[in-house]
Write an enzyme that holds these catalytic residues in place. Structure first.
Site, PDB file in Angstrom:
ATOM      1  N   GLU A   1       0.815  -1.225   0.000  1.00 41.94           N
ATOM      2  CA  GLU A   1       0.000   0.000   0.000  1.00 41.94           C
ATOM      3  C   GLU A   1       0.848   1.275   0.000  1.00 41.94           C
ATOM      4  OE1 GLU A   1      -3.234   0.634  -0.553  1.00 41.94           O
ATOM      5  OE2 GLU A   1      -3.264  -1.483  -1.078  1.00 41.94           O
TER       6      GLU A   1
ATOM      7  N   HIS B   1       3.638   1.741  -1.769  1.00 42.02           N
ATOM      8  CA  HIS B   1       3.892   1.993  -3.193  1.00 42.02           C
ATOM      9  C   HIS B   1       2.611   2.496  -3.863  1.00 42.02           C
ATOM     10  CE1 HIS B   1       6.897  -1.411  -2.437  1.00 42.02           C
ATOM     11  NE2 HIS B   1       7.670  -0.420  -2.836  1.00 42.02           N
TER      12      HIS B   1
ATOM     13  N   GLY C   1       8.810   8.026  -1.568  1.00 42.52           N
ATOM     14  CA  GLY C   1       8.229   7.973  -0.237  1.00 42.52           C
ATOM     15  C   GLY C   1       9.127   8.615   0.814  1.00 42.52           C
TER      16      GLY C   1
ATOM     17  N   SER D   1       8.610  -3.684   1.911  1.00 41.84           N
ATOM     18  CA  SER D   1       8.707  -5.017   1.288  1.00 41.84           C
ATOM     19  C   SER D   1       9.474  -5.949   2.211  1.00 41.84           C
ATOM     20  CB  SER D   1       9.422  -4.924  -0.060  1.00 41.84           C
ATOM     21  OG  SER D   1       8.794  -3.964  -0.876  1.00 41.84           O
TER      22      SER D   1
HETATM   23  P1  AMP Z   1      11.189   0.359  -2.718  1.00 42.70           P
HETATM   24  O1  AMP Z   1      10.451  -0.556  -3.626  1.00 42.70           O
HETATM   25  O2  AMP Z   1      11.286  -0.129  -1.310  1.00 42.70           O
HETATM   26  O3  AMP Z   1      12.500   0.809  -3.304  1.00 42.70           O
HETATM   27  O4  AMP Z   1      10.303   1.681  -2.611  1.00 42.70           O
HETATM   28  C1  AMP Z   1       9.883   2.370  -3.760  1.00 42.70           C
HETATM   29  C2  AMP Z   1       9.304   3.694  -3.330  1.00 42.70           C
HETATM   30  O5  AMP Z   1       8.199   3.478  -2.459  1.00 42.70           O
HETATM   31  C3  AMP Z   1      10.308   4.561  -2.568  1.00 42.70           C
HETATM   32  O6  AMP Z   1      10.167   5.920  -2.968  1.00 42.70           O
HETATM   33  C4  AMP Z   1       9.883   4.356  -1.135  1.00 42.70           C
HETATM   34  O7  AMP Z   1      10.218   5.440  -0.282  1.00 42.70           O
HETATM   35  C5  AMP Z   1       8.386   4.239  -1.286  1.00 42.70           C
HETATM   36  N1  AMP Z   1       7.811   3.547  -0.105  1.00 42.70           N
HETATM   37  C6  AMP Z   1       8.194   2.339   0.394  1.00 42.70           C
HETATM   38  N2  AMP Z   1       7.497   2.067   1.523  1.00 42.70           N
HETATM   39  C7  AMP Z   1       6.680   3.118   1.733  1.00 42.70           C
HETATM   40  C8  AMP Z   1       5.720   3.440   2.742  1.00 42.70           C
HETATM   41  N3  AMP Z   1       5.461   2.621   3.771  1.00 42.70           N
HETATM   42  N4  AMP Z   1       5.059   4.612   2.643  1.00 42.70           N
HETATM   43  C9  AMP Z   1       5.314   5.467   1.617  1.00 42.70           C
HETATM   44  N5  AMP Z   1       6.193   5.222   0.637  1.00 42.70           N
HETATM   45  C10 AMP Z   1       6.877   4.066   0.684  1.00 42.70           C
END
Ligand code: AMP
Length: 306
Positions: A47, A49, A174, A213
């Site tokens: 959620e 993402h 995020g 994740s």
């Molecule tokens: P990742 O797949 O972990 O590299 O995250 C991809 C994007 O999703 C990044 O900009 C993260 O900061 C954002 N993101 C991951 N978890 C969250 C969260 N719980 N709330 C808001 N944004 C998130």
């Protein structure tokens, strides 16, 4: 200020896998005056993402999601090889969020083999690593930078490459990865990259655990222990609401919460919201940032004091 766009694409979601193809697509979309919104991810969507995708959807004509587990941002002993994947689930979520294009390159495409086939870091001839703030302090060496050498260099480099491929008008990141967001802001400013960067709030589980994740690595008991990060944030928030302006007291109280249930702490730091340098006297905006380990899982969380 660009006008918000509510136009939704009528075309079915398309999957593009090569840098050349996404770049051609982006050039064609721009030639048709389409606003491109972009959300880069490593997949295993949740959620958090989706909140980025839904926000982006409201302000663009074409919404691009990238899914790429970027090898150059992982250290040698980190979880690159076991990073969770859920391709079908990701496509379902992407469709629900109104994604137009899923860009899903492989490492060969992103880091083509040249004269140096391996390791992958050796294939990169040009790194983005000039991320200094004001000379004496350096975003790369604060917080996670101390514990994950090379991580932000890998992040900045892959994001720069993705921006050149996807050519977005706006990209969404995020606040969960607060330091990453600041690094991207800095890179875009320093290199005059014509992409607007939007930070989006942290999405949490009902009990307060920041969605990630990597939460999938946690057993049921570890999942309960992980809540101490959110408890630390709440403790700091309470102190500040009650008028405490002593950074040492605030971080100590947060540290005690994190210590109570984690196996190792990388940092619990109250820092300047932009430079991320630790605060010795209270100022706003600031951020309390936490990184700690539950078993072999490294978790991060933060709260912004505006
Ligand atoms: P990742 O797949 O972990 O590299 O995250 C991809 C994007 O999703 C990044 O900009 C993260 O900061 C954002 N993101 C991951 N978890 C969250 C969260 N719980 N709330 C808001 N944004 C998130």
């Amino acid at each position: 200020m660009p006008m918000p766009c509510t136009k939704k694409s009528l075309h079915p979601m398309q999957i593009i896998t090569t840098p050349n193809d996404i770049q051609s697509w982006a050039i064609a979309a721009r030639n048709q005056n389409q606003r491109i919104g972009f959300v880069p991810t490593m997949g295993y969507l949740h959620e958090g993402h989706c909140s980025l995708l839904k926000t982006a959807r409201q302000h663009c004509d074409q919404l691009v999601l990238s899914i790429f587990v970027n090898p150059t941002q992982f250290g040698p002993n980190e979880d690159f090889d076991r990073y969770p994947k859920n391709w079908e689930g990701d496509l379902d979520r992407a469709k629900t969020c109104g994604v137009d294009i899923v860009f899903h390159p492989d490492a060969e495409g992103m880091y083509p083999t040249s004269d140096k086939p391996n390791p992958i870091e050796d294939r990169v001839h040009t790194w983005i690593n000039a991320l200094h703030t004001n000379g004496s302090h350096d975003l790369l060496h604060q917080l996670c930078g101390q514990f994950r050498p090379g991580h932000f260099q890998g992040v900045a480099t892959v994001v720069a490459k993705l921006f050149d491929m996807v050519q977005p008008h706006t990209a969404y990141f995020g606040e969960k990865d607060y330091q990453q967001l600041q690094v991207i802001h800095r890179m875009v400013d320093d290199l005059h990259v014509p992409v607007e960067i939007k930070g989006c709030p942290i999405v949490r589980e009902a009990d307060g655990l920041a969605m990630s994740s990597r939460n999938t690595y946690l057993s049921i008991t570890d999942r309960k222990r992980a809540l101490c990060l959110y408890q630390a944030i709440q403790t700091a928030q309470r102190l500040i609401t009650n008028g405490c302006t002593n950074p040492l007291r605030i971080t100590q109280a947060a540290m005690e919460c994190v210590q109570s249930a984690t196996d190792r702490i990388d940092y619990v730091t109250l820092c300047d919201a932009k430079t991320l340098t630790p605060l010795h006297t209270w100022q706003a905006p600031s951020v309390l940032a936490i990184a700690a380990w539950i078993g072999t899982t490294r978790l991060i969380d933060n709260v912004i004091f505006p």
